[in-house]
Design an enzyme around this catalytic site. Structure first.
Site, PDB file in Angstrom:
ATOM      1  N   ARG A 282      -4.776  10.806   4.252  1.00 19.48           N
ATOM      2  CA  ARG A 282      -3.971  10.263   5.347  1.00 19.48           C
ATOM      3  C   ARG A 282      -3.885  11.198   6.566  1.00 19.48           C
ATOM      4  O   ARG A 282      -3.998  10.752   7.708  1.00 19.48           O
ATOM      5  CB  ARG A 282      -2.564  10.025   4.800  1.00 19.48           C
ATOM      6  CG  ARG A 282      -1.612   9.343   5.720  1.00 19.48           C
ATOM      7  CD  ARG A 282      -0.195   9.413   5.161  1.00 19.48           C
ATOM      8  NE  ARG A 282      -0.110   9.115   3.756  1.00 19.48           N
ATOM      9  CZ  ARG A 282       0.114   7.911   3.240  1.00 19.48           C
ATOM     10  NH1 ARG A 282       0.322   6.897   4.025  1.00 19.48           N
ATOM     11  NH2 ARG A 282       0.161   7.732   1.931  1.00 19.48           N
ATOM     12  N   CYS A 350      -0.274 -17.146   5.555  1.00 21.57           N
ATOM     13  CA  CYS A 350       0.683 -18.130   5.040  1.00 21.57           C
ATOM     14  C   CYS A 350       1.654 -17.453   4.090  1.00 21.57           C
ATOM     15  O   CYS A 350       1.651 -17.723   2.885  1.00 21.57           O
ATOM     16  CB  CYS A 350      -0.059 -19.240   4.329  1.00 21.57           C
ATOM     17  SG  CYS A 350      -1.166 -20.075   5.437  1.00 21.57           S
ATOM     18  N   GLU A 351       2.440 -16.525   4.624  1.00 21.36           N
ATOM     19  CA  GLU A 351       3.371 -15.733   3.834  1.00 21.36           C
ATOM     20  C   GLU A 351       4.509 -15.318   4.758  1.00 21.36           C
ATOM     21  O   GLU A 351       4.244 -14.679   5.795  1.00 21.36           O
ATOM     22  CB  GLU A 351       2.706 -14.421   3.382  1.00 21.36           C
ATOM     23  CG  GLU A 351       1.608 -14.561   2.393  1.00 21.36           C
ATOM     24  CD  GLU A 351       2.091 -14.378   0.962  1.00 21.36           C
ATOM     25  OE1 GLU A 351       1.395 -14.845   0.062  1.00 21.36           O
ATOM     26  OE2 GLU A 351       3.177 -13.780   0.782  1.00 21.36           O
TER      27      GLU A 351
HETATM   28  N1  LLP Z   1      -5.823  12.982  -4.250  1.00 23.35           N
HETATM   29  C1  LLP Z   1      -5.444  12.062  -5.152  1.00 23.35           C
HETATM   30  C2  LLP Z   1      -5.681  12.309  -6.571  1.00 23.35           C
HETATM   31  C3  LLP Z   1      -4.800  10.893  -4.733  1.00 23.35           C
HETATM   32  O1  LLP Z   1      -4.424  10.003  -5.639  1.00 23.35           O
HETATM   33  C4  LLP Z   1      -4.580  10.667  -3.355  1.00 23.35           C
HETATM   34  C5  LLP Z   1      -3.950   9.450  -2.886  1.00 23.35           C
HETATM   35  C6  LLP Z   1      -5.015  11.642  -2.445  1.00 23.35           C
HETATM   36  C7  LLP Z   1      -5.627  12.787  -2.937  1.00 23.35           C
HETATM   37  C8  LLP Z   1      -4.853  11.497  -0.969  1.00 23.35           C
HETATM   38  O2  LLP Z   1      -3.532  11.453  -0.579  1.00 23.35           O
HETATM   39  P1  LLP Z   1      -3.145  11.495   0.971  1.00 23.35           P
HETATM   40  O3  LLP Z   1      -3.512  12.852   1.507  1.00 23.35           O
HETATM   41  O4  LLP Z   1      -3.886  10.413   1.659  1.00 23.35           O
HETATM   42  O5  LLP Z   1      -1.699  11.267   0.986  1.00 23.35           O
HETATM   43  N2  LLP Z   1      -2.098   3.284  -0.212  1.00 23.35           N
HETATM   44  C9  LLP Z   1      -1.013   4.227  -0.141  1.00 23.35           C
HETATM   45  C10 LLP Z   1      -1.437   5.627  -0.501  1.00 23.35           C
HETATM   46  C11 LLP Z   1      -2.012   5.726  -1.863  1.00 23.35           C
HETATM   47  C12 LLP Z   1      -2.403   7.127  -2.165  1.00 23.35           C
HETATM   48  C13 LLP Z   1      -3.240   7.184  -3.370  1.00 23.35           C
HETATM   49  N3  LLP Z   1      -3.677   8.499  -3.678  1.00 23.35           N
HETATM   50  C14 LLP Z   1      -0.436   4.206   1.258  1.00 23.35           C
HETATM   51  O6  LLP Z   1      -0.931   3.453   2.089  1.00 23.35           O
HETATM   52  O7  LLP Z   1       0.534   4.889   1.551  1.00 23.35           O
END
Ligand code: LLP
Length: 420
Positions: A282, A350-351
């Site tokens: 992110r 449609c939600e």
């Molecule tokens: N490493 C692992 C093992 C992870 O499971 C994740 C994210 C990351 C790294 C990366 O995390 P980040 O730096 O992006 O926070 N869809 C959700 C986020 C799901 C994260 C899943 N794992 C959202 O939109 O907030």
């Protein structure tokens, strides 16, 4: 902002981009992507000892981005056979790929061995046996990390907190399960155990939890006689500012906290400092991306609410619906005007729950206005769907006033292409 009062990104006027590529449109500021990648590389390189930055490709896995990541010298992680396929297609060196997944199947593990992925993060007892068998059948030794749930909760939404005991990911410390998994990984033919992994959650704004996780991991390392633990992968999770209210620690502070905590805790338990890995997703792509929509219907219900409908929604940006995530909304064609009417920005699905922004102030929006949702570059397009037969939007990279289409809009024909 452009002289015409239009919002611009990477030197490109968003009104012109909408005219050229249509909406919904996903736009990435390539300069900002590069700056974020470089900031990570430099921040971790400045810390003592060995470090490695691994981009979590699930946040956005377009090939154009993976090529940037590759060129800037970062590694990546993939969380499925599909993400692995894309990385290989992008020409990413397999030895710099880390493979995740709480339920990798034999097909995915085979694909990964065929490709020669550098490191696999083991997530279950079943996987240890399966990977050991598949690797030994090929006469290979696969480098592995063991993923542990350290029992530390991230300061984040329940759906994206993974470090707590009650999680589907990794081995718990309870009943010595993590220690048992480490012993199994050390002994299993076909596997080369090189270290540990922990990811406590995503969109973290409080770094102290990461330091707590490092302490737990060091205790475990000591318990298992961890002289052979060469790698401590602390996962990803650094948050981004989605709205003005979010205060996010700088990348350099994040690097100093993580590397400092791991080195201090390893020293406390009398073990040599491991190589410290992180897996940001992110915080590399989030603020570099923007969704652009066109307003259609504007429904004013006296004394109740105004609904402003746009031409996309939950099929291209699911985060508000899934996590209650908030984004700022800017009228891109009248960017100098602000404030005004309190409205709810909704999608075209449609939600009733297809709400992109529950309550924002916009300057009297009308049909034809362009709405920009900044900071939507992470887990937006990578979680897109074809719900209601909506076509997934194109992706454009902008830099120095130039726009480069890196993914075209889907065609209707693709909605039936798989049907027999
Ligand atoms: N490493 C692992 C093992 C992870 O499971 C994740 C994210 C990351 C790294 C990366 O995390 P980040 O730096 O992006 O926070 N869809 C959700 C986020 C799901 C994260 C899943 N794992 C959202 O939109 O907030």
């Amino acid at each position: 902002m452009s002289p015409a009062g239009h919002l611009s990104v990477g030197g490109c006027d968003l009104v012109e981009l909408a005219a050229e590529f249509g909406t919904p449109l996903v736009i990435y500021d390539e300069g900002l992507l590069r700056a974020n990648i470089t900031a990570y590389r430099n921040a971790f390189a400045a810390e003592p000892g060995e470090t490695e930055v691994v981009y979590a490709s699930k946040a956005y896995w377009g090939r154009a981005l993976l090529r940037l990541i590759e060129a800037e010298g970062l590694s990546i992680d993939v969380a499925s056979g599909g993400e692995l396929y894309v990385a290989v297609e992008a020409g990413f060196p397999p030895e710099r790929i880390y493979m995740h997944g709480n339920n990798k199947d034999a097909g995915e593990l085979t694909e990964m061995l065929d490709v020669g992925v550098g490191t696999v993060i083991l997530d279950s007892h079943e996987e240890i046996g399966l990977l050991s068998r598949l690797a030994s059948e090929r006469g290979m030794r696969q480098r592995v990390l063991v993923r542990v749930t350290p029992g530390v909760r991230g300061d984040t939404h329940e759906y994206i907190s993974t470090g707590q005991v009650d999680s589907k990911f990794g081995f718990p410390l309870a009943d010595g399960q993590a220690a048992t998994a480490i012993a199994a990984a050390r002994e299993a033919p076909g596997l080369e155990f090189i270290g540990l992994h922990a990811h406590i959650g995503s969109q973290l704004l409080d770094l102290s939890r990461l330091a707590s996780a490092a302490a737990v991991m060091a205790d475990l390392a000591a318990e298992v006689g961890g002289e052979d633990i060469a790698v401590m992968n602390m996962g990803g999770g650094l948050g981004v500012a989605y709205t003005r209210e979010h205060i996010v620690p700088p990348i350099a502070e994040y690097a100093a906290t993580i590397v400092g905590a791991v080195r201090r805790e390893w020293e406390r338990v009398g073990l040599p400092a491991p190589r410290v890995l992180v897996e940001p997703g992110r915080s590399i792509v989030g603020r570099a991306g923007l969704h652009l929509y066109t307003v259609g219907a504007v429904k004013r219900i006296p004394d109740v609410r105004t609904y402003v409908s746009v031409d996309g929604g939950m099929s291209d940006l699911l985060r508000p619906m899934l996590y209650g995530a908030e984004y700022e909304v800017i009228v891109a064609n009248r960017a100098a005007e602000n404030g005004g009417e309190e409205v709810r920005v909704v999608g075209k699905h449609c939600e009733s729950g297809d709400v992109l922004a529950a309550s924002v102030k916009l300057p009297q929006p009308i049909a034809g206005d362009l709405l920009a949702l900044p900071a939507s570059g992470a887990y937006g397009i990578s979680m897109a769907s074809n719900y209601n037969g909506q076509l997934r939007p194109p992706v454009v990279f902008v830099d120095g006033g130039e726009a480069r289409l890196v993914a075209r809009r889907e065609h209707y024909s693709e909605l039936v292409a798989r049907e027999l």
